[in-house]
Scaffold this motif. Sequence first.
Motif, short mmCIF file in Angstrom:
data_model
loop_
_atom_site.label_atom_id
_atom_site.label_comp_id
_atom_site.label_asym_id
_atom_site.label_seq_id
_atom_site.Cartn_x
_atom_site.Cartn_y
_atom_site.Cartn_z
N THR A 87 -7.42 3.84 2.99
CA THR A 87 -7.51 2.39 2.78
C THR A 87 -6.99 1.96 1.42
O THR A 87 -6.14 1.07 1.33
CB THR A 87 -8.98 1.93 2.93
OG1 THR A 87 -9.41 2.21 4.26
CG2 THR A 87 -9.11 0.44 2.66
N ILE A 88 -7.48 2.56 0.35
CA ILE A 88 -7.16 2.07 -0.99
C ILE A 88 -5.70 2.33 -1.35
O ILE A 88 -4.98 1.43 -1.80
CB ILE A 88 -8.11 2.69 -2.02
CG1 ILE A 88 -9.54 2.21 -1.75
CG2 ILE A 88 -7.68 2.34 -3.44
CD1 ILE A 88 -10.59 2.81 -2.67
N LEU A 89 -5.23 3.57 -1.16
CA LEU A 89 -3.83 3.88 -1.50
C LEU A 89 -2.84 3.01 -0.73
O LEU A 89 -1.93 2.42 -1.34
CB LEU A 89 -3.55 5.36 -1.26
CG LEU A 89 -3.87 6.33 -2.40
CD1 LEU A 89 -3.62 7.75 -1.97
CD2 LEU A 89 -3.03 5.99 -3.62
N PRO A 90 -2.96 2.90 0.59
CA PRO A 90 -2.00 2.04 1.31
C PRO A 90 -2.01 0.60 0.83
O PRO A 90 -0.96 -0.03 0.70
CB PRO A 90 -2.46 2.16 2.77
CG PRO A 90 -3.15 3.48 2.85
CD PRO A 90 -3.83 3.63 1.53
N GLU A 91 -3.22 0.06 0.54
CA GLU A 91 -3.30 -1.33 0.09
C GLU A 91 -2.64 -1.49 -1.28
O GLU A 91 -1.90 -2.46 -1.51
CB GLU A 91 -4.78 -1.75 0.04
CG GLU A 91 -4.99 -3.26 -0.11
CD GLU A 91 -4.90 -3.74 -1.54
OE1 GLU A 91 -4.64 -4.94 -1.75
OE2 GLU A 91 -5.09 -2.92 -2.47
N LEU A 92 -2.89 -0.56 -2.19
CA LEU A 92 -2.28 -0.64 -3.50
C LEU A 92 -0.77 -0.53 -3.42
O LEU A 92 -0.03 -1.24 -4.12
CB LEU A 92 -2.84 0.46 -4.41
CG LEU A 92 -4.29 0.30 -4.87
CD1 LEU A 92 -4.74 1.55 -5.62
CD2 LEU A 92 -4.47 -0.94 -5.74
N LEU A 93 -0.28 0.35 -2.58
CA LEU A 93 1.17 0.55 -2.46
C LEU A 93 1.84 -0.68 -1.87
O LEU A 93 2.96 -1.04 -2.26
CB LEU A 93 1.46 1.78 -1.61
CG LEU A 93 1.12 3.12 -2.27
CD1 LEU A 93 1.19 4.25 -1.27
CD2 LEU A 93 2.08 3.39 -3.43
N ARG A 94 1.17 -1.35 -0.94
CA ARG A 94 1.75 -2.57 -0.38
C ARG A 94 1.91 -3.64 -1.46
O ARG A 94 2.91 -4.35 -1.51
CB ARG A 94 0.87 -3.10 0.75
CG ARG A 94 1.03 -2.37 2.07
CD ARG A 94 0.40 -3.15 3.22
NE ARG A 94 -1.03 -3.34 3.04
CZ ARG A 94 -1.95 -2.47 3.48
NH1 ARG A 94 -1.57 -1.36 4.10
NH2 ARG A 94 -3.24 -2.71 3.30
N ARG A 95 0.91 -3.76 -2.32
CA ARG A 95 0.96 -4.78 -3.37
C ARG A 95 1.91 -4.40 -4.49
O ARG A 95 2.46 -5.27 -5.17
CB ARG A 95 -0.43 -5.03 -3.94
CG ARG A 95 -1.36 -5.77 -3.01
CD ARG A 95 -2.55 -6.36 -3.76
NE ARG A 95 -3.46 -5.37 -4.31
CZ ARG A 95 -3.62 -5.12 -5.59
NH1 ARG A 95 -2.91 -5.76 -6.50
NH2 ARG A 95 -4.49 -4.21 -6.01
N CYS A 122 -3.00 12.77 -3.94
CA CYS A 122 -1.74 12.03 -4.07
C CYS A 122 -0.55 12.93 -3.75
O CYS A 122 0.43 12.47 -3.13
CB CYS A 122 -1.61 11.45 -5.48
SG CYS A 122 -2.78 10.12 -5.82
N GLU A 123 -0.60 14.16 -4.15
CA GLU A 123 0.48 15.10 -3.82
C GLU A 123 0.57 15.32 -2.31
O GLU A 123 1.66 15.35 -1.74
CB GLU A 123 0.26 16.42 -4.54
CG GLU A 123 1.26 17.52 -4.19
CD GLU A 123 2.65 17.27 -4.76
OE1 GLU A 123 3.47 18.20 -4.69
OE2 GLU A 123 2.92 16.16 -5.28
N GLU A 124 -0.58 15.43 -1.66
CA GLU A 124 -0.60 15.60 -0.21
C GLU A 124 0.00 14.39 0.50
O GLU A 124 0.61 14.52 1.56
CB GLU A 124 -2.04 15.81 0.27
CG GLU A 124 -2.59 17.18 0.00
CD GLU A 124 -1.96 18.24 0.90
OE1 GLU A 124 -2.21 18.23 2.11
OE2 GLU A 124 -1.18 19.07 0.38
N GLU A 125 -0.17 13.21 -0.09
CA GLU A 125 0.36 11.98 0.50
C GLU A 125 1.79 11.70 0.04
O GLU A 125 2.37 10.68 0.41
CB GLU A 125 -0.53 10.79 0.13
CG GLU A 125 -1.94 10.88 0.68
CD GLU A 125 -1.96 10.85 2.21
OE1 GLU A 125 -1.42 9.90 2.79
OE2 GLU A 125 -2.51 11.81 2.80
N GLY A 126 2.37 12.59 -0.78
CA GLY A 126 3.72 12.39 -1.27
C GLY A 126 3.85 11.30 -2.31
O GLY A 126 4.92 10.71 -2.48
N LEU A 127 2.76 11.05 -3.06
CA LEU A 127 2.73 9.92 -3.99
C LEU A 127 2.52 10.34 -5.44
O LEU A 127 2.30 9.47 -6.29
CB LEU A 127 1.61 8.94 -3.58
CG LEU A 127 1.70 8.35 -2.18
CD1 LEU A 127 0.43 7.56 -1.87
CD2 LEU A 127 2.92 7.45 -2.06
N LEU A 128 2.55 11.61 -5.72
CA LEU A 128 2.16 12.06 -7.05
C LEU A 128 3.04 11.45 -8.14
O LEU A 128 2.58 11.14 -9.24
CB LEU A 128 2.20 13.58 -7.14
CG LEU A 128 1.55 14.20 -8.38
CD1 LEU A 128 0.07 13.82 -8.45
CD2 LEU A 128 1.70 15.71 -8.39
#
Length: 453
Positions: A87-95, A122-128
């Motif tokens: 929830t939090i990571l996707p919402e932050l990335l959209r903004r 974050c590394e697992e999600e490819g966002l590090l």
Amino acid sequence: MNRRRPSLELAEQVAGKIGLSFSASRKEAVATAIERVMVRRRIGEGRSLLDRLGLDEYLTDDVISAVTVAETHFFRGPEQFELIRQTILPELLRRRSGGPPLRFWSLGCATGEEPYSLAVLCEEEGLLNDVRIDAADISRRVLAAAKAAEYGEWALRNTDPRLRQRYFTSCEGRFRLNERLRRQVDFAHLNLGTDALPAPEKRLADFDLILCRNVLVYLEASAVRRIARQLLACLSDGGWLLTAPTDPPLWKYAPFETSITPAGIVYRRIMAPDARKSPTACVAPVRRQTGDPAACVPRARARAAASRKTTGDDTAKAIARQIRSRFDLGEPLEAARLAARAIERHPLSAELHFLEGVSRMASGETDAATAALRRVAYLDGKLAAAQFFLGVCLKDSDPQAALRALENALSSCLSRSPREHVALMPEATAGHLAQRARREIATIRQHLGSEAG
């Protein structure tokens, strides 16, 4: 050497000298910890200890380490890490699409397991490469251990074996986090009791996510009130704050946008003036398969709305629904008041006593919560939810009694199907509550073992 046991007054003076404050339930334990430091350091008088604090960095850090709790492990509170991922990571990335890197802050990071868990996630999600992680603690000793990033088996007890193999190097029973992840976390010394926040000149401002878990529970109300306002000011617009389920609620101290989710209470800094339309925000804690736009409504509130259409419910059940609704709206004091009034008319309702207990607990009234939950156990000793929260309430003041309650909760859950919903906690399953009970039991046993050693 003749010396009296340090008094609670000395414990308060020491706490003030090092910039800490402790709840009443912790002061006896703090006095005992100070006594041990004085014996080990051969300090005969409290005045001598006070004079040296602040001047002797090693002594000061020794006292801080003794009176604070550094218990942690990787992915502690897995429900909250799942909330961050889904929830939090996707919402932050959209903004923040195309903008600067996201900024995360782990407060009270201890030996580093929490911020490094964020890095692994974050590394697992490819966002590090899209995040910057800061971490802070009051103890320089634990910060040194955090920077070394070497851990024993116990710190990784809840870590997926796949993650352990991918991100750690094993050597002689120790596990070292890989260099790429270590570089993503910047550690700094911080005293929440004395340091001014926000501090933009130190890059301590404009965080998109702050984790301050299992810190506030040990502080007195006046310190919590001040820190709540500081944390709100440290968030970026729309930024998120996560505390632990046992931490006191913060909505009465600062104008957070507040949500109650299965992962615990979630706070946000309001993005725009019109965001004040509702006292609580709707946060979907997990991805849902349904396309129903109402799917993100907290389950307890949805049940209360649906049950208003039902006829034939008894009065106590109807009142319980009203109380749950107030709790879901972020008003535990009002929920506790309603429950106490209802109990006068329905003294044998285990559900009403339970709702008073969890509402008192959310308001930081641990003694009152304990009394209410004990009444539930008296009325029906097989209610796993009541036994679980009773154990959580007692773990600091009476760990042996806490173990008994938690073991009762675990036994009750194990006697049921893992997918069966728990009485009084319909949002939780027996399997889920059993996992939480095991974690609490393990933590208490570890503390008891370390004290015995």
